[in-house]
Write an enzyme that holds these catalytic residues in place. Structure first.
Site, short mmCIF file in Angstrom:
data_model
loop_
_atom_site.label_atom_id
_atom_site.label_comp_id
_atom_site.label_asym_id
_atom_site.label_seq_id
_atom_site.Cartn_x
_atom_site.Cartn_y
_atom_site.Cartn_z
N GLU A 31 29.52 43.25 1.42
CA GLU A 31 29.75 44.04 0.22
C GLU A 31 28.66 45.09 0.20
O GLU A 31 27.47 44.78 0.28
CB GLU A 31 29.71 43.15 -1.01
CG GLU A 31 30.17 43.84 -2.27
CD GLU A 31 29.04 44.06 -3.21
OE1 GLU A 31 28.36 43.09 -3.59
OE2 GLU A 31 28.83 45.23 -3.59
N CYS B 169 25.67 47.44 -7.64
CA CYS B 169 26.76 48.04 -6.85
C CYS B 169 27.93 48.37 -7.76
O CYS B 169 28.68 49.31 -7.50
CB CYS B 169 27.18 47.10 -5.73
SG CYS B 169 27.42 45.41 -6.30
N ASN C 4 18.60 43.50 -5.91
CA ASN C 4 19.04 43.55 -7.31
C ASN C 4 19.49 42.22 -7.89
O ASN C 4 19.38 41.99 -9.09
CB ASN C 4 20.09 44.64 -7.53
CG ASN C 4 21.31 44.47 -6.67
OD1 ASN C 4 21.33 43.64 -5.76
ND2 ASN C 4 22.33 45.26 -6.93
O1 G3P Z 1 26.90 39.25 -7.80
C1 G3P Z 1 26.14 40.20 -8.39
C2 G3P Z 1 26.59 41.61 -8.04
O2 G3P Z 1 27.40 41.58 -6.93
C3 G3P Z 1 27.28 42.36 -9.12
O3 G3P Z 1 27.26 41.74 -10.33
O4 G3P Z 1 27.67 41.54 -12.72
O5 G3P Z 1 26.30 43.43 -11.83
O6 G3P Z 1 28.75 43.36 -11.46
P1 G3P Z 1 27.51 42.57 -11.66
#
Ligand code: G3P
Length: 460
Positions: A242, A276, A145
């Site tokens: 993560e 996520c 993603n």
């Molecule tokens: O670092 C990208 C991902 O971990 C989440 O980014 O901006 O979709 O919360 P975002």
């Protein structure tokens, strides 16, 4: 191998057409093993370079990344169906993150310790100073993603601290990752300091995560894969992971509804919910539930979504919708698929029996549950297996803080949807949303290095 043998490759399948848009080398364990050995040899030299020399090379690479923004954004569009503007934004935030991290590395200092607090030691007899030293070869495994951002947030801190890094990108996202890798190589990163390894996870995944020359694993991806890596790597190396999320928003009756609607619609449907940190569940207080539901349906109707990453993912999402309906939920918007596109879908009355209530959906589907009081929602959030982020919408700031204190997730957003940005903020997942060390700028630099103490012993 005979020179005329074709190199084994994997097709990168487009979410738009389910057809190949490019190929990546399908590396096997022998080749990967050789590359890790080279990465280790390169590390031994790289760790001797100065922070200022590393910064110069990394900043050149980032310049090159900025110049390749258009080209990489087009690759992202082809291989993961991210729209061009979102692709460019991903690169822009990665450049910004790099600048923060390079500057944070320059600001890292050690500590000095004086031994005379201990009984029997004289003044000046023992003086220690600590410094940060690299870990070795770091393995980075990234998801589809954010192939650029989630690689940069691992590569830059690793290299700045004097490690070498082996990047294993996803297959879809592998073409953009290859371009990113080339930006670093042509900017002067010595051979082996950054290595790209592509191939099928089923073939090389376990080999990579158990290789004795890997000193740390930095992973972003699904909870299932994260748990598997943690299990097979047997606690031998530090992990920075993560994983999934079931990020929930609580909308209280005194919320600014317009703001909550804007944020939640974007939070749920941006990049088809394949983040996520996407909003994956809404709890709304009963007093405003009817108005909220009517308005969110209206607002979501026109939200433009692209295809999901694959037809398999589309089928999984449709099955989750069906499961929720079989468990009493009412579909108030969407539910249809066209090719790999699932239109923005909203379900109400989603109860605890439905998978959509407790499992992570990586798709544009938003379950809404009406609550009678906020404690009910806090309890559901805190008992979820996931604990990445959550958010609370209310005009009462005192109430917002006391709810935020009760919620047990890595981050609580007040009056905004969940989201990682800005990337210099710490990013932590609890329970099944993360394992090991936190991410950020300074946090990742500390995670990708260890403390070393030197003690000066003086005759006194
Ligand atoms: O670092 C990208 C991902 O971990 C989440 O980014 O901006 O979709 O919360 P975002």
């Amino acid at each position: 191998m005979d020179n005329t043998d074709p190199v084994l490759t994997i097709d990168v399948i487009s979410p738009h057409t389910n057809e190949s848009v490019g190929k990546l080398p399908d590396m096997k364990v022998d080749e990967v093993g050789g590359l890790i050995d080279k990465a280790h040899t390169a590390f031994l030299k790289w760790k001797e370079t100065t922070i200022s020399d590393r910064a110069e090379i990394v900043m050149k690479a980032i310049d090159s990344l900025e110049h390749s923004s258009e080209e990489i954004a087009h690759l992202l569009e082809q291989e993961i169906a991210k729209d061009i503007e979102a692709g460019k934004k991903e690169i822009e935030r990665s450049v910004e993150y790099t600048k923060f991290t390079v500057s944070a590395t320059k600001d890292l200092n050690g500590e000095v310790f004086f031994g005379d607090s201990s009984k029997g030691l004289k003044k000046g007899q023992k003086t220690g100073y600590s410094s940060r030293v690299p870990l070795g070869v770091i393995l980075a495994i990234t998801p589809f993603n954010y192939p650029v951002n989630l690689a940069i947030t691992k590569i830059v801190p690793a290299l700045m601290m004097g490690n070498s890094l082996v990047l294993k990108p996803p297959v879809q996202g592998g073409l953009a990752s290859t371009k990113l890798f080339e930006c670093f190589i042509k900017s002067g990163v010595p051979e082996g300091v950054l290595t790209l390894v592509t191939g099928r996870s089923s073939g090389i995944g376990d080999y990579l995560v158990t290789h004795p020359k890997i000193s740390m694993i930095a992973f972003t991806g699904s909870t299932v894969t994260g748990h598997h890596i943690a299990e097979v790597s047997k606690g031998k190396v530090p992990l920075l992971m993560e994983m999934g999320g079931k990020d929930s928003s609580i909308v209280l009756s005194d919320a600014d509804i317009e703001l909550a609607l804007d944020e939640i619609v974007k939070g749920a449907f941006t990049f088809c919910g394949q983040r996520c940190t996407a909003t994956k569940r809404v709890f709304v207080e009963s007093e405003i539930a009817q108005e909220f539901i009517e308005r969110i349906v209206e607002k979501s109707k026109t939200f433009k979504v692209g295809p999901l990453i694959s037809s398999v993912q589309k089928d999984l999402i449709l099955a989750m919708i069906e499961d929720a309906k079989a468990n009493g939920a009412r579909e108030v918007l969407g539910g249809q698929a066209q090719g790999n596109i699932v239109l923005p879908t909203i379900l109400t009355g989603v109860n605890e029996n439905a998978k959509l209530f407790y499992e992570e959906q990586f798709g544009p589907v938003l379950p809404i549950t009406i609550i009678q009081n906020v404690d009910q929602a806090v309890n559901w959030i805190n008992t979820s297996r996931y604990g990445l982020q959550s958010s609370v919408f209310t005009r009462d700031i005192d109430k917002a803080f006391s709810i935020a204190e009760k919620i047990d997730t890595g981050t609580v957003q007040i009056n905004a949807a969940c989201g990682r940005y800005p990337d210099n903020f710490p990013f932590v997942g609890v329970r099944d949303s993360g394992i090991g060390l936190p991410q950020g700028t300074k946090d990742t630099l500390l995670a990708m290095s260890r403390q070393k103490l030197t003690v000066i012993n003086k005759k006194v």
